[in-house]
Design an enzyme around this catalytic site. Sequence first.
Site, short mmCIF file in Angstrom:
data_model
loop_
_atom_site.label_atom_id
_atom_site.label_comp_id
_atom_site.label_asym_id
_atom_site.label_seq_id
_atom_site.Cartn_x
_atom_site.Cartn_y
_atom_site.Cartn_z
N LEU A 43 0.85 -1.19 0.00
CA LEU A 43 0.00 0.00 0.00
C LEU A 43 0.88 1.24 0.00
O LEU A 43 1.75 1.40 0.86
CB LEU A 43 -0.91 0.00 1.23
N TYR A 51 4.24 -1.23 3.58
CA TYR A 51 3.80 0.15 3.35
C TYR A 51 4.87 0.85 2.54
O TYR A 51 6.07 0.75 2.84
CB TYR A 51 3.57 0.89 4.68
N LYS A 52 4.47 1.55 1.48
CA LYS A 52 5.39 2.25 0.58
C LYS A 52 5.21 3.74 0.79
O LYS A 52 4.11 4.28 0.61
CB LYS A 52 5.09 1.86 -0.87
N ALA A 53 6.30 4.42 1.17
CA ALA A 53 6.21 5.82 1.59
C ALA A 53 7.15 6.72 0.81
O ALA A 53 8.20 6.29 0.33
CB ALA A 53 6.54 5.94 3.08
#
Length: 295
Positions: free
Chosen positions: A161, A198-200
């Site tokens: 995400l 999680y992709k930030a």
Amino acid sequence: MTATVRHPALHRLADQHGNLTMLALDQRESLRTMLQDGDLGREVPDSELVEFKALATETLSPYASAILLDREFALAGGRPATIAPDTALILAADDLHQNPGETVHGSSVDPTVTVEYIRSVDAAALKFLVIWQPDEGADQRAAIVGEFLELCRRSGTISLLEGIVRPPRGRGWTDPAERHEAILAAARELSAFGPDVYKAEVPGYVPGDVSAVQEQAAAMSEIVGGAWVVLSNGVRGEDFAAAVERSVAGGAAGFLAGRAIWADTIGEADVSAALRTRSVERLTRLQRLVAESVA
């Protein structure tokens, strides 16, 4: 803090050191804009996007632990044989809402990315991008993220995400600290849904200055409580290696990056040669930096 992968389901996306050193090639209309090479009036046919993605996949996938591709321009004919045998496929499950020449302003789950299609291309993971604004859209985000995670559950795939922050509607960021806080606030909201990764955006980054990245990355690690990686969009190419190094030192599990690795090969007289030299060197250097930061 270390960048070790903590969820056993993630081993298919990891390199030999257990780190997530992944390549993004799922850009769509933004890639079309890059291919215009400054001439925004030039019509760029779909075939140019398909050709670039095929060349970059063949050249760079052997050096990535996983590769992120889109159905429309990279996987329309099924899983390409040019993906390196030991490189996992991440499939973009997002239908990006984007006007020509502009940034993405929204997303929805791509209805053509079905369980049957996911299995036909042997995708190990699905990725979904969410636009996050501090003043609106929380209920809508919850609904689309829930739909995405349900698709991952039904298809048996790892979920990635991605949260991209935007300022409150009608104005920009008042200062870098406001954007840094938004990146952490987006992670707090979106990681609570329980994605596997999680992709930030790089936390604490200011163009030309990575001094706050490690501290902000440590805060991100506390918030996410699981595996997370950084993307390269919004980071100067010359800053990205240092940004990755600082992010991993703060607890990131690696990167899922595209433009910092290959964007400047577009427009070269010999794109293939540029990919084989500059892009391969960048990708392998990033892998070494992640491994050394974890060791």
